[in-house]
Design a protein around this motif. Structure first.
Motif, PDB file in Angstrom:
ATOM      1  N   PRO A 209      44.761   1.871 -50.107  1.00 26.78           N
ATOM      2  CA  PRO A 209      43.383   1.422 -49.878  1.00 26.78           C
ATOM      3  C   PRO A 209      43.329   0.558 -48.617  1.00 26.78           C
ATOM      4  O   PRO A 209      44.036  -0.448 -48.515  1.00 26.78           O
ATOM      5  CB  PRO A 209      43.064   0.599 -51.127  1.00 26.78           C
ATOM      6  CG  PRO A 209      44.057   1.056 -52.159  1.00 26.78           C
ATOM      7  CD  PRO A 209      45.290   1.425 -51.415  1.00 26.78           C
ATOM      8  N   THR A 210      42.532   0.960 -47.657  1.00 26.03           N
ATOM      9  CA  THR A 210      42.519   0.273 -46.362  1.00 26.03           C
ATOM     10  C   THR A 210      41.622  -0.965 -46.416  1.00 26.03           C
ATOM     11  O   THR A 210      40.456  -0.873 -46.816  1.00 26.03           O
ATOM     12  CB  THR A 210      42.001   1.217 -45.254  1.00 26.03           C
ATOM     13  OG1 THR A 210      42.792   2.398 -45.260  1.00 26.03           O
ATOM     14  CG2 THR A 210      42.098   0.550 -43.894  1.00 26.03           C
TER      15      THR A 210
ATOM     16  N   THR B  14      39.133  -3.893 -45.087  1.00 23.42           N
ATOM     17  CA  THR B  14      38.033  -3.839 -44.119  1.00 23.42           C
ATOM     18  C   THR B  14      37.951  -5.094 -43.264  1.00 23.42           C
ATOM     19  O   THR B  14      37.088  -5.193 -42.397  1.00 23.42           O
ATOM     20  CB  THR B  14      36.698  -3.631 -44.850  1.00 23.42           C
ATOM     21  OG1 THR B  14      36.512  -4.697 -45.801  1.00 23.42           O
ATOM     22  CG2 THR B  14      36.695  -2.303 -45.600  1.00 23.42           C
TER      23      THR B  14
ATOM     24  N   GLU C 124      39.657  -8.263 -47.264  1.00 22.83           N
ATOM     25  CA  GLU C 124      38.486  -7.680 -47.897  1.00 22.83           C
ATOM     26  C   GLU C 124      38.751  -6.211 -48.194  1.00 22.83           C
ATOM     27  O   GLU C 124      39.384  -5.505 -47.406  1.00 22.83           O
ATOM     28  CB  GLU C 124      37.270  -7.816 -46.979  1.00 22.83           C
ATOM     29  CG  GLU C 124      36.870  -9.259 -46.733  1.00 22.83           C
ATOM     30  CD  GLU C 124      35.708  -9.386 -45.759  1.00 22.83           C
ATOM     31  OE1 GLU C 124      35.392  -8.378 -45.093  1.00 22.83           O
ATOM     32  OE2 GLU C 124      35.128 -10.477 -45.659  1.00 22.83           O
ATOM     33  N   SER C 125      38.288  -5.761 -49.337  1.00 23.99           N
ATOM     34  CA  SER C 125      38.510  -4.382 -49.753  1.00 23.99           C
ATOM     35  C   SER C 125      37.256  -3.840 -50.419  1.00 23.99           C
ATOM     36  O   SER C 125      36.536  -4.575 -51.099  1.00 23.99           O
ATOM     37  CB  SER C 125      39.695  -4.305 -50.722  1.00 23.99           C
ATOM     38  OG  SER C 125      39.856  -3.009 -51.243  1.00 23.99           O
ATOM     39  N   LYS C 126      37.008  -2.550 -50.251  1.00 26.11           N
ATOM     40  CA  LYS C 126      35.887  -1.915 -50.938  1.00 26.11           C
ATOM     41  C   LYS C 126      36.139  -1.837 -52.439  1.00 26.11           C
ATOM     42  O   LYS C 126      35.202  -1.814 -53.232  1.00 26.11           O
ATOM     43  CB  LYS C 126      35.649  -0.522 -50.365  1.00 26.11           C
ATOM     44  CG  LYS C 126      35.198  -0.523 -48.910  1.00 26.11           C
ATOM     45  CD  LYS C 126      35.039   0.900 -48.390  1.00 26.11           C
ATOM     46  CE  LYS C 126      34.613   0.901 -46.913  1.00 26.11           C
ATOM     47  NZ  LYS C 126      34.522   2.276 -46.365  1.00 26.11           N
ATOM     48  N   ASP C 127      37.429  -1.798 -52.817  1.00 26.30           N
ATOM     49  CA  ASP C 127      37.792  -1.736 -54.231  1.00 26.30           C
ATOM     50  C   ASP C 127      39.004  -2.645 -54.447  1.00 26.30           C
ATOM     51  O   ASP C 127      40.152  -2.185 -54.465  1.00 26.30           O
ATOM     52  CB  ASP C 127      38.116  -0.299 -54.646  1.00 26.30           C
ATOM     53  CG  ASP C 127      38.284  -0.149 -56.155  1.00 26.30           C
ATOM     54  OD1 ASP C 127      38.488  -1.172 -56.837  1.00 26.30           O
ATOM     55  OD2 ASP C 127      38.228   0.994 -56.655  1.00 26.30           O
TER      56      ASP C 127
ATOM     57  N   ARG D 166      36.369  -9.044 -52.308  1.00 31.19           N
ATOM     58  CA  ARG D 166      35.201  -8.326 -51.799  1.00 31.19           C
ATOM     59  C   ARG D 166      34.660  -9.051 -50.568  1.00 31.19           C
ATOM     60  O   ARG D 166      34.885 -10.254 -50.395  1.00 31.19           O
ATOM     61  CB  ARG D 166      34.115  -8.227 -52.877  1.00 31.19           C
ATOM     62  CG  ARG D 166      34.551  -7.399 -54.069  1.00 31.19           C
ATOM     63  CD  ARG D 166      33.399  -6.986 -54.957  1.00 31.19           C
ATOM     64  NE  ARG D 166      33.882  -6.235 -56.103  1.00 31.19           N
ATOM     65  CZ  ARG D 166      34.171  -4.934 -56.092  1.00 31.19           C
ATOM     66  NH1 ARG D 166      33.989  -4.244 -54.977  1.00 31.19           N
ATOM     67  NH2 ARG D 166      34.612  -4.338 -57.179  1.00 31.19           N
ATOM     68  N   ALA D 167      33.955  -8.326 -49.726  1.00 31.28           N
ATOM     69  CA  ALA D 167      33.417  -8.910 -48.497  1.00 31.28           C
ATOM     70  C   ALA D 167      32.393  -9.983 -48.821  1.00 31.28           C
ATOM     71  O   ALA D 167      31.658  -9.902 -49.814  1.00 31.28           O
ATOM     72  CB  ALA D 167      32.794  -7.822 -47.639  1.00 31.28           C
TER      73      ALA D 167
END
Length: 554
Positions: free
Chosen positions: A277-278, A280, A334-337, A370-371
């Protein structure tokens, strides 16, 4: 792909043989290759080693190596068979049924494929009596056999069911031999697969092999591509790691074994097309401090506002807690998931450090978040990158960690001068440059050991002009640097004069330009303020020696 058996050679780890076996089992391997020297130098009998491995849940997948067998003059070959018989008896006591035979490097080896094949067949016949199979491997520096296809031809000529080949990624890829030919070998005749990576180095291949191999994902070889060719043959044996590396053999065996297992799991993910998972962006940098007033004063001067121990500006957040020293001890991405990212890190054996965080190889805490929204009108937009000093024996481990856990791609290692030695550095970054981490390996405990947080500014020159009015905040840069800068780059006189006046350093690449400056060091932390212009991708590495010298003189 189905979950494979995972194995590792004892030569890859430090310590005595019982310690190596314990480390291998602790890391979750299924089997082990017993290196001959580890057994010879140990206090345990072959039976005791066999029982210890079984107690730890490890199969002994391979005993290695038997050297300089094929292509021998008749009188030496008779002695080779005598020597092999002794090893067969030891293997039976050890409970091992597969022996690695390396292609000969002896000066008197005869260049005759028919002779070599006949001798390999004679060896396999002797091995068969003991219930042992022979895996013949082409060494990259073999006297006459140094190509895996040549080794396979000898196996075919010998034509014995107890003789097959061993493929080793280092011996193939270090000689730039196309691995596609592997697919012509029946999988049942590939008795063993050994995997190792390595950096691309211009040096003697034997020295390269003995000192600089590393685990898959730590070097420059396409180990995954080679492994795909092997699996397409129907090979169903272990994926085994055989790594000769001076620094690995100086570090703790338990940590090296965990790093090895991480490399195999990451390789399996790569083979299955699974990408990490990349992240952000950076969520925060975490500092401890024994001097909150001094650190707080520096952060406030840089334009940060504080609330409940969190200093915020733009998208940059600095979390400050108490500690014995001022140090950079953790960071968040920060990660989308975040949950999936945390699960991925745990699957790659990252030690847990909390509900949403894990530990990197050097103990730095890594959190997945999360962002969060940015504050407007700020001089600092976000965290541009972090520079993390690494212990010597964990430099390669850190590179693999950030590559496999965060999906960051490594840039080539560079070295730059410290007034008391050299610093080795390797930058890791995602494709978009949202998360950049510079891993630095310093030779001695000097100011180069301080970590730093680089902050991306919207207008660095304006920020520098404001900060120059505050005494004792910015690191002084020697005037000689700007004389050299004038020689290196054809900058307009006014621009050069402004850089000199403000103490701003300059770099550029084919994509754009880079402006940066440094604060003074507080404890073991300092800040870098940067501005990337026109897509610049670097880190101002050529100015690092100037920064180090200035810090030593401060």
């Amino acid at each position: 792909m189905p979950e494979p058996r995972r194995s590792i050679a004892t030569v890859s780890l430090s310590g005595a043989l019982p310690d190596k076996l314990a480390a291998v089992a602790h890391a979750g391997f299924d089997g082990v290759e017993i290196f001959d020297n580890d057994l010879i130098a140990g206090q345990l009998s072959p039976e005791q080693v066999r029982d210890l491995a079984a107690e730890l849940g490890l199969a002994i997948d391979l005993f290695q190596p038997l050297r300089d067998i094929e292509g021998a003059p008749p009188e030496r070959f008779a002695d080779n068979l005598r020597r092999a018989e002794r090893k067969f008896r030891i293997m039976r006591r050890l409970g091992a049924d597969l022996l690695l035979v390396c292609s000969s490097v002896a000066p008197d080896t005869i260049d005759d494929d028919e002779l070599a094949a006949a001798q390999l067949r004679a060896l396999a016949e002797r091995a068969c009596v003991h219930g042992i199979r022979i895996a013949y491997e082409a060494l990259a520096w073999g006297r006459h056999v140094h190509d895996y296809l040549h080794a396979w031809r000898l196996v075919q000529l010998a034509d014995h069911p107890n003789l097959g080949t061993c493929l080793d990624s280092f011996h193939i890829l270090s000689r730039d031999i196309d691995p596609v030919g592997i697919e012509a070998i029946p999988g049942a005749k590939i008795f063993y697969l050994q995997l190792a990576d390595a950096p691309r180095l211009a040096m003697d291949v034997l020295q390269w092999s003995r000192h600089y191999r590393c685990f898959p994902g730590q070097g420059d070889f396409d180990v995954a591509g080679l492994t795909r060719h092997v699996l397409r043959t129907g090979y169903a044996g272990p994926l085994s790691l055989e790594v000769f590396n001076d620094e690995f053999r100086q570090g703790p065996g338990t940590l090296t074994a965990i790093d090895a297992m991480r490399s195999l799991r990451a390789l399996e993910d790569q083979l299955d097309g699974i990408r990490p998972p990349t992240p952000t962006g950076f969520a925060f940098a975490e500092l401890t401090t024994s001097d909150p007033a001094r650190l707080g004063s520096l952060l406030a001067t840089l334009g940060f506002a504080q609330a409940s121990g969190i200093w915020t500006q733009g998208r940059a957040r600095i979390v400050v807690t108490g500690g014995e020293d001022t140090a950079l001890v953790g960071f968040g991405v920060e990660s989308k998931d975040p949950d999936a990212a945390l699960d991925h890190a745990r699957a790659l054996l990252a030690p847990e450090a909390g509900d949403t965080s894990v530990r990197t190889p050097d103990g730095t805490r890594l959190s997945f978040e999360r962002a969060t929204p940015a504050t407007g009108g700020a001089e600092v937009a976000r965290i541009d990158h972090l520079a993390l000093i690494q212990p010597r024996h964990q430099f390669e481990a850190a590179g693999l960690f950030y590559r496999s856990v965060l999906g960051l791609d490594p840039q080539p290692s560079v070295e730059f001068a410290d007034p008391f030695g050299l610093v080795r550095s390797r930058a890791m970054a995602d494709d978009e440059g949202a998360v950049r981490i510079a891993l630095n390996l310093a030779q001695i405990d000097q100011p180069s050991q301080a970590r730093h947080v680089a902050l991306a500014c919207t207008d660095l020159l304006a920020t520098a002009r404001r900060l120059r009015a505050v005494p004792g905040i910015l690191l002084p840069i020697p005037a000689n640097y700007y004389d050299d800068l004038e020689a290196r780059y054809d900058l307009p006189a006014a621009e050069l004069g402004e850089l000199r006046e403000l103490g701003v350093l300059y770099d550029r690449d084919e994509h754009g330009a880079f402006l940066h400056l440094y604060t003074v060091t507080v404890g073991r932390v300092f800040f870098e303020l940067v501005q990337r212009i026109g897509g610049y991708r670097g880190y101002g590495m050529q100015n690092s020696s100037i920064r180090l010298a200035a810090q030593h003189n401060a």
